[in-house]
Scaffold this active site. Structure first.
Site, PDB file in Angstrom:
ATOM      1  CD  GLU A  12      -2.566  -1.482   2.540  1.00  0.00           C
ATOM      2  OE1 GLU A  12      -3.682  -2.026   2.542  1.00  0.00           O
ATOM      3  OE2 GLU A  12      -1.983  -1.168   3.611  1.00  0.00           O
ATOM      4  CG  ASP A 194     -10.726  -9.518   0.556  1.00  0.00           C
ATOM      5  OD1 ASP A 194     -11.607  -9.816   1.371  1.00  0.00           O
ATOM      6  OD2 ASP A 194      -9.814  -8.705   0.817  1.00  0.00           O
TER       7      ASP A 194
HETATM    8  N1  ADE Z   1      -8.226  -6.192   4.371  1.00  0.00           N
HETATM    9  C1  ADE Z   1      -8.471  -6.585   3.116  1.00  0.00           C
HETATM   10  N2  ADE Z   1      -9.366  -7.596   3.112  1.00  0.00           N
HETATM   11  C2  ADE Z   1      -9.701  -7.827   4.384  1.00  0.00           C
HETATM   12  C3  ADE Z   1     -10.563  -8.755   5.013  1.00  0.00           C
HETATM   13  N3  ADE Z   1     -11.260  -9.637   4.290  1.00  0.00           N
HETATM   14  N4  ADE Z   1     -10.651  -8.737   6.370  1.00  0.00           N
HETATM   15  C4  ADE Z   1      -9.933  -7.839   7.085  1.00  0.00           C
HETATM   16  N5  ADE Z   1      -9.086  -6.957   6.531  1.00  0.00           N
HETATM   17  C5  ADE Z   1      -8.974  -6.944   5.193  1.00  0.00           C
END
Ligand code: ADE
Length: 236
Positions: A12, A194
């Site tokens: 990042e 995600d």
């Molecule tokens: N950062 C990116 N994806 C995440 C997730 N599924 N749970 C917690 N932090 C995250």
């Protein structure tokens, strides 16, 4: 006047450095008195709070800190969003805090607000600045906890109590809490890596770089917007 941009992960951090195309060696830039500091905290709420507090205290010896921006990725909690989309945090809250036994609101740390609200004018301006980007940009609550969410049960537990939460990650509410204590404005700008479901670990690894770049692009627009009066003065 200073702006601190903080990320949790190296990927990042690299994204914001590459998008800004400023001196890659340095996390510290100055534009006619307007300073922009870029730093990295590490993952999770304790790292987030410690590193941001350190950065603020250090910067306050030089200048006033006006704004902290967090940029990075997040898991999706909303059906209308897709991987790559951006979420502006209108408020950030700790989804893993529960002191309801003492009458506090769900997710409220005793003695603190139930959530940490962003400045509405800053959110509005950032939405305006996102026009023309080829990703969708949403504004809404961001859930933070020391958990990587990778199941429908995990998502439902958050959305049951906060149905409008748009995404979940592991630092924003901690950054926001530090800013609340220091009375500094805070905005989280996160892009979806995600769907916080069973495929989340795989998708996270696949889309971390791309999503980080999306969020970083919007951070760049916001920072340029803030520093442009200084840049004009520099050129004059
Ligand atoms: N950062 C990116 N994806 C995440 C997730 N599924 N749970 C917690 N932090 C995250």
């Amino acid at each position: 006047m200073s702006i601190i941009i903080i990320t949790a992960m190296q990927e990042e951090y690299d994204a914001i450095q590459s998008v800004l195309e400023w001196d890659e060696e340095s996390g510290d830039h100055s534009f006619n008195g307007q300073r922009v500091i870029i730093c990295k905290s590490g993952i999770g709420k304790v790292n987030a709070a410690q590193h941001l507090a350190d950065a603020v205290i250090k910067e306050k010896m030089i200048s006033t800190v006006d704004l902290v921006i967090n940029t990075g990725v997040a898991g999706n909690l909303s059906r209308d969003q897709n991987i790559g989309d951006i979420v502006l945090g209108t408020e950030c809250f700790h989804h893993d805090v529960d002191a309801t036994g003492f009458g506090y609101e769900k997710f409220q740390v005793p003695g603190m607000p139930a959530s940490y609200k962003a400045d509405p004018g800053l959110v509005r301006r950032t939405l305006e600045l996102s026009e023309g980007m080829n990703v969708r940009v949403y504004a809404g609550p961001i859930a933070t906890g020391d958990q990587f969410i990778h199941s429908h049960i995990g998502k439902e537990r958050i959305n049951l109590n906060k149905p409008d939460a748009r995404c979940v990650e592991m630092e924003s509410a901690a950054f926001a809490q530090v800013c609340y204590n220091f009375k500094i404005k805070f905005l989280a700008i996160r892009s979806i890596s995600d769907d916080a479901d069973g495929k989340a670990p795989t998708n996270f690894n696949e889309f971390l770089k791309e999503a980080s770049l999306n969020a970083a692009e919007l951070v760049k627009r916001l920072v340029i917007d803030i520093i442009s009066p200084q840049l004009k003065k520099e050129g004059a």
